[in-house]
Design an enzyme around this catalytic site. Structure first.
Site, short mmCIF file in Angstrom:
data_model
loop_
_atom_site.label_atom_id
_atom_site.label_comp_id
_atom_site.label_asym_id
_atom_site.label_seq_id
_atom_site.Cartn_x
_atom_site.Cartn_y
_atom_site.Cartn_z
N LEU A 16 0.82 -1.22 0.00
CA LEU A 16 0.00 0.00 0.00
C LEU A 16 0.85 1.26 0.00
O LEU A 16 0.44 2.29 -0.53
CB LEU A 16 -0.92 0.02 1.23
CG LEU A 16 -1.94 -1.12 1.35
CD1 LEU A 16 -2.68 -1.02 2.68
CD2 LEU A 16 -2.91 -1.09 0.18
N GLY A 17 2.02 1.19 0.61
CA GLY A 17 2.88 2.36 0.70
C GLY A 17 4.27 1.98 1.15
O GLY A 17 4.47 0.93 1.76
N CYS A 18 5.23 2.83 0.84
CA CYS A 18 6.62 2.52 1.15
C CYS A 18 7.36 3.80 1.53
O CYS A 18 7.20 4.84 0.88
CB CYS A 18 7.29 1.86 -0.05
SG CYS A 18 8.99 1.36 0.22
N GLY A 19 8.13 3.74 2.62
CA GLY A 19 8.93 4.88 3.05
C GLY A 19 10.35 4.43 3.33
O GLY A 19 10.72 3.28 3.06
N ALA A 20 11.17 5.34 3.86
CA ALA A 20 12.57 5.03 4.12
C ALA A 20 12.73 3.96 5.20
O ALA A 20 13.67 3.17 5.16
CB ALA A 20 13.31 6.30 4.53
N PHE A 21 11.80 3.91 6.15
CA PHE A 21 11.94 3.00 7.29
C PHE A 21 10.80 2.00 7.41
O PHE A 21 10.84 1.14 8.27
CB PHE A 21 12.03 3.80 8.59
CG PHE A 21 13.24 4.66 8.69
CD1 PHE A 21 14.43 4.17 9.21
CD2 PHE A 21 13.21 5.98 8.25
CE1 PHE A 21 15.56 4.96 9.29
CE2 PHE A 21 14.33 6.78 8.32
CZ PHE A 21 15.51 6.27 8.84
N ALA A 22 9.79 2.10 6.58
CA ALA A 22 8.62 1.23 6.75
C ALA A 22 7.93 0.95 5.43
O ALA A 22 8.02 1.73 4.48
CB ALA A 22 7.64 1.86 7.74
N LYS A 23 7.25 -0.19 5.40
CA LYS A 23 6.37 -0.54 4.29
C LYS A 23 5.02 -0.94 4.88
O LYS A 23 4.96 -1.53 5.96
CB LYS A 23 6.95 -1.69 3.48
CG LYS A 23 8.25 -1.34 2.76
CD LYS A 23 8.80 -2.51 1.96
CE LYS A 23 10.10 -2.12 1.28
NZ LYS A 23 10.67 -3.24 0.48
N ASP A 60 0.56 17.05 14.28
CA ASP A 60 0.88 16.93 12.86
C ASP A 60 -0.39 16.62 12.05
O ASP A 60 -0.39 15.75 11.18
CB ASP A 60 1.93 15.83 12.64
CG ASP A 60 2.58 15.92 11.26
OD1 ASP A 60 2.61 17.03 10.68
OD2 ASP A 60 3.05 14.89 10.75
#
Length: 435
Positions: A27-34, A145
Site C-alpha cells: 500500500l505504501g513505502c517509506g525510508a523506514f517502513a512498508k 501533525d
C-alpha cells in the site's frame, strides 16, 4: 523492490505472518517502513500491516522515539474517527503493526484528484476531525501533525485520524505548562511554534484543524510560498486570503481557528457551539466515558490480567522491543523484569541505597527519570536498572547485565538487589508478577 522478510509464529501457518496475517499488495513505502494490505486469518477481516526495519530505526534515535510514542499513544485510544491499532509484533529484525485498514485512503489524495469539497461535506469531515481531536485532548494527547495526508477516509465516507508519531503527551509538558518541541509540517505549523517560546498542544492542534478546513473548502493552502522563510513570515503575521466562494459564516469561523494569538484562538469547547459547525445537526460529543473511567481495579492480579498487549510488549521476553526503545541492544542477553505495586520513587531509593552499601559506581540515565547504571569495582560487572510506571497501579522494574562477569552479575542481582526489591514490594503488596 526487495521482499519483506516474513516471520511466522508458532504453528503450521508458515505462509502467514506469525500464523495470523496473510500479506497482500503493497500500500505504501517509506525510508523506514512498508505498509501492506493483509487478511486476518482468525476473523477474515482486512487489516493494514506496517513493517519497520529495527536496525534502521536504531540508527535514528528520533524516529525510534516516534515509534515508541506511537505505540504508547495508539494503544490507549479507542474512537470511531481514529485508526485502531490492533496488535504489535516483533522479530529480532523487524517490528509489525497490525492496524485497522482504511479502504478509502488519504483525504489528501481525494482533494488532489477531485479538487475542493463542498461546505457541507467539509463540515462533515471537520466535525469528525474535531470529535477525534477533542477525544485525544481529553486524554492528554496532542497530535501536532494534523494534515490531510494523516486523515484517511473509509468505505463509508467517515474520516479517521492516523499517524501519531509526532504526538505529545501531557507528561512532556515542562514546568511552565508548555510544550517546546518543534513538530509538524511547515505549512500547518502554528505561529507560536515559530516563536520557540513554548506552546500549548491543544491550541496548536486547533490551528492545524483550521488549516485542514481551509484546504477542504478552498482546495489550496492558506499559507504557501516556494520560499519556506517567506511562508513562515506569512504564518507569523496571519496573511492569507479567502476564496470568493466561502460563505461569510465560514470565513468568520476560519478566522477564529487561524487566530495568530493562541490566547484568543477558538477552543474545542467553543468550536462545538459555533453556528457554522453545528449547522445541519450535530450530535453532542462526550469526550469522557465516565462509566469506564470511574471503574477501579480491585486488585493487582486483575490489573495484570487486564493489561493491554501494548503495555507489556516492550517488556515481553518473546517480543522484546526494549532494545529499540532504549536506543541500544543487550549484547549479554541477560535481563529480567517484574511488576510491583510500589511507587517508582520508593524503588529508586532502594536501588540508590543498595549502590551505596555495596560501594558501586552509579550514574543516572539522562533519558529515563528512574534509570540507573551501576558498575562494580574494576568493572567486574555492570547492571542497568530501569523503573517505569506501567499504569496507575503497576510499575515495571527491569534489570539488564551491562557487560563484565556473568557470575558477578548474578550474585549482585539475583542474590542481593532483586531479593531486596522484592522484599520491599512484599511488605505491603500481595502481588508481585514476573513478566
Amino acid at each position: 523492490m526487495p521482499e519483506i522478510e516474513i516471520a511466522a509464529g508458532s504453528g503450521d501457518n508458515n505462509d502467514a505472518l506469525f500464523g495470523k496475517y496473510e500479506l497482500g499488495k503493497l500500500l505504501g513505502c517509506g525510508a523506514f517502513a512498508k505498509v501492506f494490505h493483509a487478511r486476518d486469518r482468525r476473523t477474515g477481516q482486512s487489516v493494514a500491516v506496517k513493517i519497520l526495519n529495527k536496525k534502521k530505526l536504531l540508527t535514528n534515535p528520533a524516529l525510534a522515539n516516534n515509534i515508541k510514542r506511537e505505540i504508547s499513544i495508539m494503544r490507549r485510544l479507542s474512537h470511531p474517527n481514529i485508526v485502531k491499532l490492533h496488535e504489535v509484533m516483533a522479530t529480532k529484525s523487524k517490528i509489525f503493526f497490525a492496524m485497522e485498514f482504511v479502504k478509502g485512503g488519504e483525504l489528501f489524495n481525494k482533494i488532489s484528484k477531485h479538487g475542493r469539497l463542498s461546505e457541507d461535506l467539509s463540515r462533515r469531515y471537520f466535525q469528525q476531525l474535531i470529535s477525534a481531536v477533542g477525544y485525544c485532548h481529553a486524554r492528554g494527547v496532542y497530535h501536532r501533525d494534523l494534515k490531510p495526508e494523516n486523515l484517511l477516509i473509509d468505505e463509508n465516507g467517515n474520516l479517521k485520524v492516523s499517524d501519531f508519531g509526532l504526538s505529545a503527551l501531557t507528561d512532556q509538558i515542562r514546568p511552565d505548562g508548555l510544550l517546546h518541541t518543534l513538530c509538524g509540517t511547515p505549512a500547518y505549523v502554528a505561529p507560536e511554534i515559530l516563536s520557540k517560546k513554548g506552546y500549548e498542544g491543544a491550541k496548536v492542534d486547533v490551528w492545524s484543524c483550521g488549516i485542514v478546513l481551509f484546504v477542504l473548502v478552498a482546495g489550496y493552502l492558506p499559507f504557501n510560498d516556494p520560499n519556506v522563510m517567506n511562508m513562515y513570515k506569512k504564518i507569523y503575521k496571519g496573511e492569507y486570503r479567502f476564496p470568493r466562494w466561502m460563505s461569510p459564516d465560514l470565513k468568520r469561523f476560519v478566522s477564529r481557528l487561524l487566530d495568530i494569538n493562541p490566547e484568543t484562538r477558538i477552543t474545542i469547547d467553543e468550536i462545538l457551539k459555533d453556528p457554522w459547525f453545528v449547522r445541519g445537526g450535530f450530535k453532542q460529543i462526550k469526550f469522557h466515558d465516565d462509566e469506564i473511567e470511574d471503574q477501579k481495579v480491585e486488585s493487582s492480579l486483575e490489573a495484570v490480567k487486564s493489561l493491554n498487549a501494548f503495555d507489556l510488549i516492550s517488556y515481553s521476553s518473546g517480543l522484546d522491543l526494549s532494545g529499540l526503545f532504549a536506543g541500544c541492544s543487550n549484547s549479554s542477553g541477560e535481563s529480567e523484569r517484574f511488576l510491583s505495586e510500589k511507587s517508582p520513587e520508593m524503588l529508586a531509593e532502594e536501588v540508590e541505597g543498595f549502590a551505596r552499601e555495596e560501594n558501586l559506581r552509579m550514574k543516572k540515565k539522562k533519558e529515563e527519570e528512574y534509570g540507573f547504571e551501576m558498575e562494580g569495582q574494576n568493572g567486574k560487572f555492570g547492571i542497568g536498572i530501569c523503573i517505569s510506571r506501567l499504569n496507575d497501579l503497576l510499575v515495571v522494574v527491569e534489570a539488564r547485565r551491562r557487560g563484565g562477569d556473568g557470575d558477578c552479575y548474578k550474585e549482585m542481582w539475583n542474590g542481593k538487589l532483586r531479593v531486596q526489591l522484592i522484599r520491599v514490594c512484599d511488605q505491603t503488596s500481595s502481588t508481585n508478577a514476573a513478566i
